[in-house]
Write an enzyme that holds these catalytic residues in place. Structure first.
Site, PDB file in Angstrom:
ATOM      1  N   HIS A   1       0.730  -1.261   0.026  1.00  0.00           N
ATOM      2  CA  HIS A   1      -0.339  -0.021  -0.153  1.00  0.00           C
ATOM      3  C   HIS A   1       0.994   1.325   0.184  1.00  0.00           C
ATOM      4  O   HIS A   1       1.309   1.118   1.045  1.00  0.00           O
ATOM      5  CB  HIS A   1      -1.235  -0.361   1.203  1.00  0.00           C
ATOM      6  CG  HIS A   1      -2.075   1.258   0.662  1.00  0.00           C
ATOM      7  ND1 HIS A   1      -1.903   2.260   1.172  1.00  0.00           N
ATOM      8  CD2 HIS A   1      -3.661   0.846   0.971  1.00  0.00           C
ATOM      9  CE1 HIS A   1      -2.897   3.187   1.622  1.00  0.00           C
ATOM     10  NE2 HIS A   1      -4.053   1.672   1.340  1.00  0.00           N
TER      11      HIS A   1
ATOM     12  N   HIS B   1      -0.269   2.629  11.898  1.00  0.00           N
ATOM     13  CA  HIS B   1       0.788   3.896  11.470  1.00  0.00           C
ATOM     14  C   HIS B   1       0.609   4.691  12.466  1.00  0.00           C
ATOM     15  O   HIS B   1       0.049   4.740  13.260  1.00  0.00           O
ATOM     16  CB  HIS B   1      -0.354   4.349  10.873  1.00  0.00           C
ATOM     17  CG  HIS B   1       0.185   5.981   9.636  1.00  0.00           C
ATOM     18  ND1 HIS B   1       0.433   6.594   8.583  1.00  0.00           N
ATOM     19  CD2 HIS B   1       2.198   5.819   9.970  1.00  0.00           C
ATOM     20  CE1 HIS B   1       1.561   6.961   8.892  1.00  0.00           C
ATOM     21  NE2 HIS B   1       2.033   6.948   8.884  1.00  0.00           N
TER      22      HIS B   1
ATOM     23  N   GLU C   1      -3.462  14.073  11.451  1.00  0.00           N
ATOM     24  CA  GLU C   1      -4.339  14.596  10.895  1.00  0.00           C
ATOM     25  C   GLU C   1      -6.046  14.134  11.462  1.00  0.00           C
ATOM     26  O   GLU C   1      -6.810  14.082  11.889  1.00  0.00           O
ATOM     27  CB  GLU C   1      -4.506  12.447  10.707  1.00  0.00           C
ATOM     28  CG  GLU C   1      -3.297  12.163   9.798  1.00  0.00           C
ATOM     29  CD  GLU C   1      -3.091  10.839   9.362  1.00  0.00           C
ATOM     30  OE1 GLU C   1      -3.972  10.300  10.069  1.00  0.00           O
ATOM     31  OE2 GLU C   1      -2.165  10.219   9.659  1.00  0.00           O
TER      32      GLU C   1
ATOM     33  N   TYR D   1     -15.061   5.266   5.033  1.00  0.00           N
ATOM     34  CA  TYR D   1     -14.190   4.369   4.599  1.00  0.00           C
ATOM     35  C   TYR D   1     -13.668   3.827   4.882  1.00  0.00           C
ATOM     36  O   TYR D   1     -14.316   2.990   5.530  1.00  0.00           O
ATOM     37  CB  TYR D   1     -13.357   6.025   5.895  1.00  0.00           C
ATOM     38  CG  TYR D   1     -11.467   5.505   5.266  1.00  0.00           C
ATOM     39  CD1 TYR D   1     -11.293   6.289   4.561  1.00  0.00           C
ATOM     40  CD2 TYR D   1     -11.150   5.910   6.497  1.00  0.00           C
ATOM     41  CE1 TYR D   1      -9.584   6.263   5.175  1.00  0.00           C
ATOM     42  CE2 TYR D   1      -9.745   5.962   6.731  1.00  0.00           C
ATOM     43  CZ  TYR D   1      -9.578   5.947   5.642  1.00  0.00           C
ATOM     44  OH  TYR D   1      -7.747   5.817   5.939  1.00  0.00           O
TER      45      TYR D   1
ATOM     46  N   HIS E   1      -3.158   4.589  14.710  1.00  0.00           N
ATOM     47  CA  HIS E   1      -4.199   4.303  14.114  1.00  0.00           C
ATOM     48  C   HIS E   1      -4.314   3.434  12.984  1.00  0.00           C
ATOM     49  O   HIS E   1      -3.084   2.727  12.934  1.00  0.00           O
ATOM     50  CB  HIS E   1      -5.212   5.646  13.847  1.00  0.00           C
ATOM     51  CG  HIS E   1      -3.857   6.397  12.969  1.00  0.00           C
ATOM     52  ND1 HIS E   1      -3.237   7.547  13.239  1.00  0.00           N
ATOM     53  CD2 HIS E   1      -3.961   6.380  11.845  1.00  0.00           C
ATOM     54  CE1 HIS E   1      -2.457   7.939  12.028  1.00  0.00           C
ATOM     55  NE2 HIS E   1      -2.967   7.298  11.551  1.00  0.00           N
TER      56      HIS E   1
END
Length: 431
Positions: free
Chosen positions: A286, A329, A335, A344, A365
């Protein structure tokens, strides 16, 4: 407003645009003639210091019926922006349900609610974030001395009448209004809701593409700037400005949206997010979410953004032998996310259109338990993530939520629980 030409647009990003609502209203060969055509006044609208490098300079020459200087003193308004002062800094992950739509008559200004900020409005850096909700058109005119405004509608179409022309903006489109530009927001639907990023730093621009090449992501030709349109109205008009976070007002005897012609590059514009040319892997893994950057406001540190506006649009997922959702992450950046429509791909539930979340610097997160379990066990056929549009305001400075954001009933007290269902799957005997 002279609407005959108001909804035509000029294409391009950062161009030296020019437009006139009457033939010959633009002077030829000079900016400030002794007598401007049609008896207009000449006014310079500067968005950067005079001595910025030419590639960074933002300014527009206006030819208007009355100069902006023709106004009485401003008086601080009794009603200020909703949301109150900033609250305590928290490292906790935060998520909100959509704020309630107003039930009392509320225009765009009264419907702005402060959610978070990371800088005072007197600093030439940082951002402030608002939600807006409105159910009536503005009858007054507004300008923001504190920063550039990025509007992200989530519900309801807007008509934004500005000094330089008219923008119609719907959900899945955005609008950017330069610092100080006067405008009026009119509703084309009964109700409107959305998000606003106020950029106190360097003006937004397209990100560098690097090895992507000369095309991709948000292409310059898809940005639209209005053509000249003016109001020649001699009637009482309230002009409101936001100055260092406070609302001030004055009464004019004319409409300030009275620019008949203009040329320059300090301009408003809109962009259809569906035009974004999404880049992704065609092999494995990704890529970093920076490939989804639409616009960026840089800092003096190369590659470190004051504000990145990032979207997560419909796209094909084809990576082989790959955990396809965004990975778990911990991030230097901060963010603030919102959702315009759909779902999402990192959150199976709880993150809904009109809602928001905040993950601060180094707050862990990633996908929730349900999403993670599905992704680990998925049959990795090509799959399209469709009918979705999430976005992110990403900034290098820690965002401090407003007191309203920390105390409002829309704050989800159980947000952390979405990761509590992640099973312990480690087995040292199985590779």
């Amino acid at each position: 407003m002279n609407l005959d030409s108001a909804l035509a647009y000029q294409s391009g990003f950062g161009n030296e645009f020019s437009s006139e609502a009457l033939p010959g209203a633009l002077p030829v060969g000079q900016n400030s003639p002794q007598k401007a055509p049609y008896g207009l006044y000449t006014e310079l609208f500067s968005g950067t210091a005079f001595t910025m490098t030419r590639s960074e300079a933002r300014r527009t020459w206006m030819y208007r019926i009355q100069p902006s200087a023709n106004h009485p003193a401003f008086v601080k308004l009794e009603r200020q922006l909703a949301g109150g002062p900033l609250g305590e800094v928290t490292p906790n992950r935060l998520r909100w349900n959509p704020l309630d739509l107003p039930t009392e008559p509320t225009d765009f200004i009264d419907g702005l609610v402060s959610m978070a900020a990371n800088s005072g409005a007197d600093k030439p850096a940082g951002i402030s974030i608002y939600h807006y909700g409105a159910n009536r058109s503005m009858e007054r005119v507004f300008f923001n001395a504190d920063g550039e405004l990025l509007l992200v509608p989530q519900l309801g179409r807007l008509r934004i009448a500005t000094e330089l022309g008219v923008l119609d903006v719907a959900p899945l489109e955005i609008a950017v209004l330069p610092r100080g530009l006067k405008f009026r927001v009119e509703l084309l639907d009964p109700q409107a809701r959305g998000y606003v990023a106020e950029n106190h730093g360097a003006p937004l621009r397209l990100p560098d593409l690097g090895p992507i090449g000369s095309n991709g992501l948000a292409n310059p030709r898809d940005f639209l700037t209005p053509v000249a349109a003016y109001e020649n109205l001699q009637q009482p008009t309230t002009l409101v400005q936001k100055f260092l976070g406070q609302l001030w007002g004055t009464e004019l005897n004319h409409s300030p949206l009275n620019v008949v012609a203009w040329h320059g590059n300090n301009v408003p514009y809109k962009y259809d997010l569906r035009r974004f040319n999404t880049i992704g892997t065609v092999s494995f893994d990704h890529p970093d979410p920076s490939i989804f950057t639409v616009l960026t406001s840089p800092t003096s540190v190369h590659g470190l953004a004051n504000l990145d506006f990032v979207i997560f649009p419909p796209r094909w997922m084809v990576a082989e032998n790959t955990f396809r959702p965004p990975w778990f992450h911990r991030n230097l950046m901060n963010e603030f996310m919102g959702l315009i429509q759909g779902e999402y791909d990192a959150k199976a539930e709880g993150f809904v259109p009109g809602g928001a979340s905040l993950h601060s610097c180094m707050s862990a997160h990633g996908p929730d338990g349900e999403t993670c379990t599905k992704a680990i066990n998925a049959d990795l056929k090509p799959a399209k993530i469709d009918n979705t549009m999430a976005f992110m305001f990403e900034t290098s400075q820690v965002l401090r939520p407003s007191r309203f954001a920390l105390d409002c009933p829309q704050l989800q007290s159980t947000y952390d629980a979405c990761w509590a269902t992640l099973p312990a799957t480690f087995d040292p005997t199985r590779r």
